[in-house]
Write a protein that holds these residues in place. Sequence first.
Motif, PDB file in Angstrom:
ATOM      1  N   GLN A   1     -37.469  -2.801   1.847  1.00  0.00           N
ATOM      2  CA  GLN A   1     -36.081  -1.702   2.248  1.00  0.00           C
ATOM      3  C   GLN A   1     -35.085  -2.346   3.276  1.00  0.00           C
ATOM      4  O   GLN A   1     -35.265  -3.273   3.800  1.00  0.00           O
ATOM      5  CB  GLN A   1     -36.965  -0.453   2.920  1.00  0.00           C
ATOM      6  CG  GLN A   1     -37.743   0.472   2.070  1.00  0.00           C
ATOM      7  CD  GLN A   1     -38.230   1.632   2.918  1.00  0.00           C
ATOM      8  OE1 GLN A   1     -38.248   1.761   3.968  1.00  0.00           O
ATOM      9  NE2 GLN A   1     -39.133   2.273   2.174  1.00  0.00           N
TER      10      GLN A   1
ATOM     11  N   PHE B   1     -47.556  -0.447   3.968  1.00  0.00           N
ATOM     12  CA  PHE B   1     -47.985  -0.787   2.492  1.00  0.00           C
ATOM     13  C   PHE B   1     -49.651  -0.908   2.666  1.00  0.00           C
ATOM     14  O   PHE B   1     -49.953  -0.700   3.622  1.00  0.00           O
ATOM     15  CB  PHE B   1     -47.422  -2.243   2.026  1.00  0.00           C
ATOM     16  CG  PHE B   1     -47.873  -3.339   2.902  1.00  0.00           C
ATOM     17  CD1 PHE B   1     -48.962  -4.254   2.417  1.00  0.00           C
ATOM     18  CD2 PHE B   1     -47.346  -3.880   4.153  1.00  0.00           C
ATOM     19  CE1 PHE B   1     -49.298  -5.171   3.149  1.00  0.00           C
ATOM     20  CE2 PHE B   1     -47.786  -4.948   4.565  1.00  0.00           C
ATOM     21  CZ  PHE B   1     -48.845  -5.609   4.435  1.00  0.00           C
TER      22      PHE B   1
ATOM     23  N   TRP C   1     -43.138   4.252   4.071  1.00  0.00           N
ATOM     24  CA  TRP C   1     -43.725   3.539   2.746  1.00  0.00           C
ATOM     25  C   TRP C   1     -42.675   2.572   2.220  1.00  0.00           C
ATOM     26  O   TRP C   1     -41.539   3.108   1.741  1.00  0.00           O
ATOM     27  CB  TRP C   1     -44.391   4.498   1.995  1.00  0.00           C
ATOM     28  CG  TRP C   1     -45.788   5.367   2.449  1.00  0.00           C
ATOM     29  CD1 TRP C   1     -45.650   6.517   2.868  1.00  0.00           C
ATOM     30  CD2 TRP C   1     -46.885   4.573   2.803  1.00  0.00           C
ATOM     31  NE1 TRP C   1     -47.058   6.667   3.341  1.00  0.00           N
ATOM     32  CE2 TRP C   1     -47.731   5.492   3.340  1.00  0.00           C
ATOM     33  CE3 TRP C   1     -47.395   3.294   2.628  1.00  0.00           C
ATOM     34  CZ2 TRP C   1     -49.026   5.393   3.815  1.00  0.00           C
ATOM     35  CZ3 TRP C   1     -48.709   3.053   2.812  1.00  0.00           C
ATOM     36  CH2 TRP C   1     -49.689   4.055   3.507  1.00  0.00           C
ATOM     37  N   LEU C   2     -43.079   1.441   2.145  1.00  0.00           N
ATOM     38  CA  LEU C   2     -42.100   0.443   1.612  1.00  0.00           C
ATOM     39  C   LEU C   2     -41.532   0.660   0.076  1.00  0.00           C
ATOM     40  O   LEU C   2     -40.856   0.350  -0.223  1.00  0.00           O
ATOM     41  CB  LEU C   2     -42.660  -1.125   1.736  1.00  0.00           C
ATOM     42  CG  LEU C   2     -42.672  -1.363   3.399  1.00  0.00           C
ATOM     43  CD1 LEU C   2     -43.119  -2.842   3.291  1.00  0.00           C
ATOM     44  CD2 LEU C   2     -41.012  -1.696   3.667  1.00  0.00           C
ATOM     45  N   GLY C   3     -42.614   1.216  -0.674  1.00  0.00           N
ATOM     46  CA  GLY C   3     -42.514   1.688  -1.842  1.00  0.00           C
ATOM     47  C   GLY C   3     -41.917   3.038  -2.320  1.00  0.00           C
ATOM     48  O   GLY C   3     -41.659   3.332  -3.505  1.00  0.00           O
TER      49      GLY C   3
ATOM     50  N   GLU D   1     -46.798   6.538  -0.841  1.00  0.00           N
ATOM     51  CA  GLU D   1     -48.042   5.757  -0.252  1.00  0.00           C
ATOM     52  C   GLU D   1     -48.513   5.301  -1.703  1.00  0.00           C
ATOM     53  O   GLU D   1     -48.933   4.022  -1.653  1.00  0.00           O
ATOM     54  CB  GLU D   1     -49.037   6.724   0.191  1.00  0.00           C
ATOM     55  CG  GLU D   1     -50.099   5.934   0.686  1.00  0.00           C
ATOM     56  CD  GLU D   1     -51.207   6.571   1.265  1.00  0.00           C
ATOM     57  OE1 GLU D   1     -52.312   6.163   1.807  1.00  0.00           O
ATOM     58  OE2 GLU D   1     -51.135   8.073   1.410  1.00  0.00           O
TER      59      GLU D   1
ATOM     60  N   LEU E   1     -41.783  -5.219  -2.639  1.00  0.00           N
ATOM     61  CA  LEU E   1     -41.436  -3.807  -2.196  1.00  0.00           C
ATOM     62  C   LEU E   1     -40.180  -4.351  -0.955  1.00  0.00           C
ATOM     63  O   LEU E   1     -40.646  -5.302   0.027  1.00  0.00           O
ATOM     64  CB  LEU E   1     -42.580  -3.255  -1.291  1.00  0.00           C
ATOM     65  CG  LEU E   1     -43.650  -3.208  -2.526  1.00  0.00           C
ATOM     66  CD1 LEU E   1     -44.943  -2.361  -1.691  1.00  0.00           C
ATOM     67  CD2 LEU E   1     -43.374  -2.430  -3.586  1.00  0.00           C
TER      68      LEU E   1
ATOM     69  N   SER F   1     -46.914   2.188  -2.937  1.00  0.00           N
ATOM     70  CA  SER F   1     -46.806   0.847  -1.920  1.00  0.00           C
ATOM     71  C   SER F   1     -48.005   0.217  -1.891  1.00  0.00           C
ATOM     72  O   SER F   1     -48.282  -0.617  -1.045  1.00  0.00           O
ATOM     73  CB  SER F   1     -46.727   1.549  -0.626  1.00  0.00           C
ATOM     74  OG  SER F   1     -45.556   2.367  -0.376  1.00  0.00           O
TER      75      SER F   1
ATOM     76  N   ARG G   1     -54.681  -0.415   4.680  1.00  0.00           N
ATOM     77  CA  ARG G   1     -53.444   0.165   4.823  1.00  0.00           C
ATOM     78  C   ARG G   1     -52.675  -1.009   6.154  1.00  0.00           C
ATOM     79  O   ARG G   1     -53.620  -1.270   7.015  1.00  0.00           O
ATOM     80  CB  ARG G   1     -53.498   1.450   5.250  1.00  0.00           C
ATOM     81  CG  ARG G   1     -53.644   2.354   3.967  1.00  0.00           C
ATOM     82  CD  ARG G   1     -53.611   3.898   4.569  1.00  0.00           C
ATOM     83  NE  ARG G   1     -54.922   3.961   5.526  1.00  0.00           N
ATOM     84  CZ  ARG G   1     -54.866   5.177   5.941  1.00  0.00           C
ATOM     85  NH1 ARG G   1     -54.195   6.213   5.425  1.00  0.00           N
ATOM     86  NH2 ARG G   1     -55.809   5.722   6.964  1.00  0.00           N
TER      87      ARG G   1
END
Length: 423
Positions: free
Chosen positions: A49, A63, A30-32, A35, A47, A38, A117
């Motif tokens: 990474q 995301f 999850w980029l944030g 979940e 967001l 994100s 998603r």
Amino acid sequence: MGGALPAAAQDQALAADATFCGGLSANGQWLGGTESASDLAAANAHLEQMALVLQNNEYVGLFSLSAPAAVRLEAQGRGSGDPAIDLYDEGGAVVLSDDDSGGDGAARAETELQPGRYCLAMRSYDGSPMTGFVRVGRTEHEALTTGADTPAAPPTDPAMPPAEDPDATGLDAACDPATLSTFLGEGEPLDRLLANGPVTATATANEVPFWGFRLETPAALSITAENPDADPSITITDEFGGYLADNDDWDGLNSRIDLSAPLQPGSYCLQVNALADTAQPITVTVAPFDVQAAQIGLYERGEASPPLDGSYPVTALGPVDGRLRQDVRTDDTAAWLSFEVGQPGLIVIEAVTNNLGDPSLVLFDEVGRQIAFNDDNGGSYDALVAARVMPGTYLVGVRQFGDGAQALTRMLLELYVPTQPAP
């Protein structure tokens, strides 16, 4: 699932256990960080990474959108990395793909997305290992890349002193064998000299942007350029200017080219660039290509799992039944541990240093297939992988990011199995 996970681990386990994006999400992050964090529609900022892409592999960032939004998707490689991206919707259909729309080899795309998603996959265009950044944001958020249509910089001021002129180093010029004046081995054929050991030379990229060398007989070679403070990249061409190979960030910030197919007799040119500091000395080494050493290098970098025949050190942890803990002193060479799984379930593995180190984790099955990889989980420098497993033997590699880095790392392995229905 039996047992209880912390909130962050639950989100990671959910990502690994979910089947959206046609199953691509199983190895996603999850980029944030979680979940719930994100959801791009609710995010106050982009967001992002940092991701390590191993050879012929990809990184998958997850995301979601709770409302329709205009979004920007970007990937930018470090050094000469050339990322490409594919966006998948929840059902696994490819929504878009891009390679160079971000400018300077970066990938970028802007589109309207509906709630759901999504999985953003980043890979290296040529399949080589790469470190890069993945960023998703709404179009009003700050961009990572300049965009391929950004106007070119104005011409260089003719009055600029040559030492400050980027072209003065010749790093962007083509190698002309007719004008080469600096040769590895002082011009002697390298195949003669390599019988006595590797050939080494040191200079800055300002001093020697091009090294020449000659071969009298066919030779398979390994060529390295080392000094992380310079962040070297190397490109090899033949005497006619034909491209043969290049590399950046082979292991950390150092570069290496393995020419397992022998080069034929003739003259060659090695271009050396410094992406960080052209005044830093770079040590160039040419050695005979060693198949066994190359294979061991894959184990040390965590790009392949070692055999379990005792020929390479692997710490056997035994069966994982519930929870298992092991302290490991780790450095920038991967330490390998094996473990046994007796029943189908979900394995969650953490490498914990409490931000006193920067570990990464890579998980392989006993056949040698990579199952999962992670670095910098949940906003920290610690790592976590979660993957479905079947009965069998697995290997996990853990290493620290950065040349010479060391840390005491606590490994935590937890196996969660499906609950059985009541009779």
